[in-house]
Design a protein around this motif. Structure first.
Motif, PDB file in Angstrom:
ATOM      1  N   PHE A  28       5.768   2.791  -3.007  1.00 45.10           N
ATOM      2  CA  PHE A  28       4.454   3.089  -2.453  1.00 45.10           C
ATOM      3  C   PHE A  28       4.560   3.346  -0.951  1.00 45.10           C
ATOM      4  O   PHE A  28       3.918   4.257  -0.409  1.00 45.10           O
ATOM      5  CB  PHE A  28       3.531   1.912  -2.742  1.00 45.10           C
ATOM      6  CG  PHE A  28       2.062   2.248  -2.730  1.00 45.10           C
ATOM      7  CD1 PHE A  28       1.558   3.256  -3.525  1.00 45.10           C
ATOM      8  CD2 PHE A  28       1.185   1.529  -1.936  1.00 45.10           C
ATOM      9  CE1 PHE A  28       0.199   3.545  -3.534  1.00 45.10           C
ATOM     10  CE2 PHE A  28      -0.168   1.805  -1.937  1.00 45.10           C
ATOM     11  CZ  PHE A  28      -0.663   2.817  -2.732  1.00 45.10           C
ATOM     12  N   VAL A  29       5.364   2.528  -0.258  1.00 49.06           N
ATOM     13  CA  VAL A  29       5.567   2.721   1.174  1.00 49.06           C
ATOM     14  C   VAL A  29       6.308   4.028   1.436  1.00 49.06           C
ATOM     15  O   VAL A  29       5.984   4.773   2.372  1.00 49.06           O
ATOM     16  CB  VAL A  29       6.336   1.529   1.773  1.00 49.06           C
ATOM     17  CG1 VAL A  29       6.632   1.768   3.245  1.00 49.06           C
ATOM     18  CG2 VAL A  29       5.549   0.239   1.597  1.00 49.06           C
ATOM     19  N   VAL A  30       7.299   4.334   0.602  1.00 49.55           N
ATOM     20  CA  VAL A  30       8.106   5.536   0.801  1.00 49.55           C
ATOM     21  C   VAL A  30       7.253   6.798   0.733  1.00 49.55           C
ATOM     22  O   VAL A  30       7.365   7.692   1.580  1.00 49.55           O
ATOM     23  CB  VAL A  30       9.245   5.592  -0.242  1.00 49.55           C
ATOM     24  CG1 VAL A  30       9.898   6.971  -0.259  1.00 49.55           C
ATOM     25  CG2 VAL A  30      10.294   4.528   0.057  1.00 49.55           C
ATOM     26  N   VAL A  31       6.380   6.888  -0.263  1.00 46.92           N
ATOM     27  CA  VAL A  31       5.586   8.108  -0.406  1.00 46.92           C
ATOM     28  C   VAL A  31       4.631   8.263   0.774  1.00 46.92           C
ATOM     29  O   VAL A  31       4.375   9.389   1.233  1.00 46.92           O
ATOM     30  CB  VAL A  31       4.830   8.118  -1.748  1.00 46.92           C
ATOM     31  CG1 VAL A  31       3.776   7.034  -1.811  1.00 46.92           C
ATOM     32  CG2 VAL A  31       4.185   9.474  -1.998  1.00 46.92           C
ATOM     33  N   HIS A  32       4.115   7.167   1.321  1.00 49.90           N
ATOM     34  CA  HIS A  32       3.239   7.270   2.488  1.00 49.90           C
ATOM     35  C   HIS A  32       4.035   7.618   3.742  1.00 49.90           C
ATOM     36  O   HIS A  32       3.518   8.333   4.616  1.00 49.90           O
ATOM     37  CB  HIS A  32       2.458   5.977   2.682  1.00 49.90           C
ATOM     38  CG  HIS A  32       1.361   5.780   1.679  1.00 49.90           C
ATOM     39  ND1 HIS A  32       1.544   5.094   0.497  1.00 49.90           N
ATOM     40  CD2 HIS A  32       0.073   6.202   1.653  1.00 49.90           C
ATOM     41  CE1 HIS A  32       0.408   5.092  -0.190  1.00 49.90           C
ATOM     42  NE2 HIS A  32      -0.492   5.750   0.483  1.00 49.90           N
ATOM     43  N   ALA A  72       9.795   2.759 -11.223  1.00 46.83           N
ATOM     44  CA  ALA A  72       8.523   2.075 -10.987  1.00 46.83           C
ATOM     45  C   ALA A  72       7.353   3.000 -11.288  1.00 46.83           C
ATOM     46  O   ALA A  72       6.582   3.351 -10.394  1.00 46.83           O
ATOM     47  CB  ALA A  72       8.456   1.594  -9.533  1.00 46.83           C
ATOM     48  N   PRO A  73       7.200   3.426 -12.535  1.00 43.00           N
ATOM     49  CA  PRO A  73       6.118   4.365 -12.847  1.00 43.00           C
ATOM     50  C   PRO A  73       4.741   3.736 -12.642  1.00 43.00           C
ATOM     51  O   PRO A  73       4.513   2.581 -13.006  1.00 43.00           O
ATOM     52  CB  PRO A  73       6.372   4.708 -14.317  1.00 43.00           C
ATOM     53  CG  PRO A  73       7.140   3.536 -14.866  1.00 43.00           C
ATOM     54  CD  PRO A  73       7.976   3.043 -13.728  1.00 43.00           C
ATOM     55  N   HIS A  74       3.847   4.490 -12.059  1.00 35.97           N
ATOM     56  CA  HIS A  74       2.471   4.041 -11.841  1.00 35.97           C
ATOM     57  C   HIS A  74       1.619   5.267 -11.553  1.00 35.97           C
ATOM     58  O   HIS A  74       2.069   6.208 -10.886  1.00 35.97           O
ATOM     59  CB  HIS A  74       2.405   3.056 -10.668  1.00 35.97           C
ATOM     60  CG  HIS A  74       1.121   2.278 -10.603  1.00 35.97           C
ATOM     61  ND1 HIS A  74      -0.025   2.782 -10.017  1.00 35.97           N
ATOM     62  CD2 HIS A  74       0.796   1.031 -11.045  1.00 35.97           C
ATOM     63  CE1 HIS A  74      -0.991   1.883 -10.101  1.00 35.97           C
ATOM     64  NE2 HIS A  74      -0.521   0.811 -10.717  1.00 35.97           N
ATOM     65  N   HIS A  75       0.379   5.263 -12.067  1.00 41.14           N
ATOM     66  CA  HIS A  75      -0.464   6.442 -11.902  1.00 41.14           C
ATOM     67  C   HIS A  75      -0.801   6.705 -10.435  1.00 41.14           C
ATOM     68  O   HIS A  75      -0.928   7.869 -10.028  1.00 41.14           O
ATOM     69  CB  HIS A  75      -1.752   6.296 -12.728  1.00 41.14           C
ATOM     70  CG  HIS A  75      -2.504   5.033 -12.467  1.00 41.14           C
ATOM     71  ND1 HIS A  75      -2.233   3.854 -13.140  1.00 41.14           N
ATOM     72  CD2 HIS A  75      -3.514   4.746 -11.617  1.00 41.14           C
ATOM     73  CE1 HIS A  75      -3.051   2.912 -12.708  1.00 41.14           C
ATOM     74  NE2 HIS A  75      -3.834   3.419 -11.782  1.00 41.14           N
ATOM     75  N   GLU A  76      -0.940   5.661  -9.612  1.00 38.65           N
ATOM     76  CA  GLU A  76      -1.223   5.884  -8.193  1.00 38.65           C
ATOM     77  C   GLU A  76      -0.046   6.576  -7.513  1.00 38.65           C
ATOM     78  O   GLU A  76      -0.232   7.498  -6.712  1.00 38.65           O
ATOM     79  CB  GLU A  76      -1.531   4.554  -7.508  1.00 38.65           C
ATOM     80  CG  GLU A  76      -2.862   3.937  -7.918  1.00 38.65           C
ATOM     81  CD  GLU A  76      -3.161   2.656  -7.165  1.00 38.65           C
ATOM     82  OE1 GLU A  76      -2.426   2.348  -6.199  1.00 38.65           O
ATOM     83  OE2 GLU A  76      -4.119   1.960  -7.524  1.00 38.65           O
ATOM     84  N   LEU A  77       1.162   6.130  -7.811  1.00 37.51           N
ATOM     85  CA  LEU A  77       2.346   6.770  -7.244  1.00 37.51           C
ATOM     86  C   LEU A  77       2.451   8.226  -7.680  1.00 37.51           C
ATOM     87  O   LEU A  77       2.748   9.114  -6.871  1.00 37.51           O
ATOM     88  CB  LEU A  77       3.610   6.007  -7.669  1.00 37.51           C
ATOM     89  CG  LEU A  77       3.981   4.761  -6.876  1.00 37.51           C
ATOM     90  CD1 LEU A  77       5.117   4.023  -7.564  1.00 37.51           C
ATOM     91  CD2 LEU A  77       4.363   5.128  -5.459  1.00 37.51           C
ATOM     92  N   GLY A  78       2.219   8.475  -8.966  1.00 36.89           N
ATOM     93  CA  GLY A  78       2.316   9.835  -9.464  1.00 36.89           C
ATOM     94  C   GLY A  78       1.353  10.774  -8.772  1.00 36.89           C
ATOM     95  O   GLY A  78       1.723  11.884  -8.356  1.00 36.89           O
TER      96      GLY A  78
END
Length: 679
Positions: free
Chosen positions: A386-390, A443-449
């Motif tokens: 989550f931190v990486v994508v931001h 770490a699949p998650h709809h928010e990450l996707g």
């Protein structure tokens, strides 16, 4: 998720519920929010007024004046409580029922709020010396506990939680933080009167927390006070109210400063053993709570960074917190964080955690995401992703600023800048592709996707320009951007952008009911605008399929079957037969047709939908009943179609057809409808 909440406490038809005042404040139409259900028929004939304004930038500009993105213009004597002057939670004759969803959501609150705690919260509210604000009646103890539970239900559905629920106790919590949790829980409940109460409490807390910091400077180093302050920012930024949004977007700097000065950005602040094997049984409860406090502060830093990044993306401003500042250990695994008590926590913490400095820093993960493989038992991989994508989103934002400067350069300087940003664009796209693949596997998650697709979309389109073309900054700016965006619509960058916009739609459909809100709702709105602008300009301009060298890196796609344009044409048709272009389904999984469209511009882009009882839907949506028909395809020849589909994504994410969604979602829903009618 909140389908079992039963919180009747006010008569929504009561004369005291002044809809007119609320409409004046929030500039939305509360009555008939979802409107008529959308059918699959062609668009109905528009009124003469709509026909007259079709495609007119001035009409689009008028629609934007009612949206959250046009600058707030305060009126004379406009004050903090305009439109929300009163807290009035008088119950109806029907008694307030308990929260039946509590057992389903497994939200256990240790030492629930009692009368003494309620009085402390009421004292914070009534301490405001403002004759423009009054409290006619305060929520009951039962309702307040229900809203605290609603807050934790919302928190458990997200990735970046920062309040440790197992050690949370209402008895040991500052009234300011309790007020923030109640306000956040209230705005998440699909009950309009409760949402309004939450927004009033948010305004009270915003003033109270500032007064607390002024009165007691030590509160700037208090974890609970900082958590309350971040809660103020989050509620305000995604409230859908212009005044609240403007204030929240401007106050991340004080939060970052207080966290930085308290040492929360320092590695040494967190460098101490979690446990020592020979002392596991000694003072275990105390050590567990001490660890939970440190971990909560670490996660609060991450949450502030995420908030800052999302506000920068959603409202087009520069971030305040740099990802290079995150020189803190990676967050502990979710199994440690969610342990119900100190015994279970000690059982889950391995002996390797005793080594000081054994865990990597977040900056190490940002440099090489595969670092997590070595510490998979000591890190929350999902939160790290989550931190990486931001962090990558912030780099994309910086690149877009450089591209704006490159557009103003001339001569050799321009050629040098163009070469640099194209190279950097390809590097970032490759980094995003690799990170997306890693996170989808680990770490699949709809928010990450959704976040990955949104950031990859924004890498190939200026979303700020898209909004200004749509009418955000007036008619003149919209006309000025028309040539630039018309040229963009003919490029491979545009094809890449609309592909990821379609993927945003695809993942948004997978969000659990009532969770497509806050920044993720803005992401769907921006994706719809991107598809709408591409369709409008592409259909109105040149539509030749002449090959354009792609900006997107070839490494991101399978190029083993790449051929020249002549060989492709020769394989698909004879010299006398017309070329049949395949349907490119932007909101479905990637295939050969998609790759041909991205690289060569071959194919007809469009979106898919399901039909059930004359309405758009898809399997698994909260509004679907039974099995819908097979997916149908519609091309982007109709520029209104992306808006239509985006509105249905919001509608289908609601638990019930008459659900009162957040004011932000309502604003977006209405703006998309206005632009759709003008397309």
């Amino acid at each position: 998720m909140l389908s079992d909440f039963s919180l009747p406490f006010a008569d929504l038809n009561s004369p005291a519920f002044d809809v007119g005042v609320i409409c004046d404040m929030f500039e939305i139409d509360i009555a008939g929010y979802w409107g008529a259900q959308v059918t699959t028929d062609t668009a109905q004939p528009m009124s003469q007024a709509n026909i007259r304004f079709r495609g007119d930038p001035s009409a689009r500009s008028e629609a934007f004046k009612r949206s959250p993105w046009v600058h707030w213009q305060p009126a004379k004597l406009h004050h903090a409580f305009t439109g929300q002057e009163t807290i009035d939670a008088t119950p109806t004759d029907a008694a307030e029922s308990p929260l039946s969803a509590q057992s389903v959501l497994s939200c256990t609150i240790h030492d629930a709020l009692d009368e003494r705690g309620r009085d402390q919260i009421l004292q914070v509210v009534t301490s405001l010396k403002d004759d423009r604000f009054s409290v006619l009646s305060f929520p009951s103890l039962e309702l307040l506990n229900n809203l605290v539970t609603a807050f934790f239900a919302q928190e458990n559905a997200t990735i970046a939680t920062s309040i440790h629920q197992p050690t949370f106790s209402c008895q040991d919590t500052r009234p300011e933080l309790l007020l923030g949790m109640i306000a956040a829980g209230a705005v998440a409940v699909s009950e309009r009167r409760i949402q309004m109460m939450g927004l009033v409490m948010h305004e009270v807390l915003r003033l109270a927390i500032t007064e607390l910091f002024e009165y007691d400077n030590s509160a700037t180093r208090d974890l609970q006070a900082l958590q309350a302050f971040v809660s103020v920012l989050e509620i305000g930024a995604w409230s859908g109210v212009k005044r609240k949004t403007e204030i929240a977007c401007g106050f991340i700097q004080p939060t970052a400063t207080m966290l930085r000065q308290s040492g929360a950005f320092s590695q040494s602040f967190f460098d101490e053993p979690v446990l020592t094997p020979e002392r596991r049984a000694e003072d275990l409860e105390r050590r567990w709570k001490k660890w939970a406090a440190k971990e909560s502060l670490k996660r609060l830093v991450i949450r502030a960074f995420v908030y800052d990044s999302q506000v920068a993306m959603g409202y087009f401003q520069s971030p305040v917190i740099s990802f290079a500042q995150l020189r803190i250990p990676v967050p502990a695994p979710a199994a440690w964080w969610l342990a119900e008590d100190s015994v279970r926590w000690s059982e889950r913490v391995p002996a390797s955690a005793d080594n000081v400095g054994a865990s990597p820093l977040i900056t190490d993960v940002l440099t090489d995401l595969t670092t997590l493989d070595k510490y998979s038992d000591q890190a929350d991989i999902q939160l790290c992703c989550f931190v990486v994508v931001h962090a990558l989103a912030n780099q994309v934002g910086e690149l877009r600023q450089h591209m704006m400067l490159a557009a103003t350069a001339t001569g050799p300087k321009q050629r040098g800048l163009d070469a640099w940003w194209i190279s950097r664009q390809r590097e970032l796209y490759e980094d995003l592709t690799i990170a997306r693949m890693y996170c989808a596997r680990r770490a699949p998650h709809h928010e990450l996707g959704l976040l990955f697709e949104y950031v990859m979309m924004s890498l190939y389109v200026s979303l700020d320009d898209i909004q200004r073309y749509a009418g955000k900054d007036g008619e003149g700016e919209a006309r000025r951007l028309t040539p630039t965006l018309t040229e963009w619509s003919q490029t491979a960058a545009a094809r890449t952008a609309i592909w990821h916009a379609g993927q945003v739609f695809r993942i948004a459909r997978c969000f659990p009911p009532s969770t497509l809100r806050n920044f993720y709702a803005i992401g769907v709105y921006h994706a719809a605008l991107t598809l709408w602008v591409y369709s409008s300009l592409r259909n109105g301009g040149r539509t030749s399929d002449v090959f354009t060298p792609p900006v997107a890196p070839f490494a991101a796609f399978d190029t083993s079957a790449s051929h020249s344009r002549n060989s492709i044409n020769g394989a698909s048709r004879s010299n006398d037969s017309p070329l049949i272009l395949p349907a490119v389904k932007l909101d479905q999984e990637e295939n050969e047709d998609v790759r041909a469209f991205l690289l060569l511009g071959l194919g007809t882009p469009g979106l898919c939908y399901f039909v059930q009882e004359g309405k758009f839907t898809w399997p698994g949506s909260s509004q679907a009943h039974g099995s819908p028909s097979l997916p149908q395809f519609r091309s982007l020849n109709s520029s209104a179609f992306p808006m239509e589909l985006a509105r249905d994504i919001f509608r289908n994410n609601a638990l019930f057809a008459d659900e009162s969604s957040s004011f932000l979602v309502q604003n977006l829903f209405g703006l998309l409808g206005d632009l759709e009618s003008l397309s």
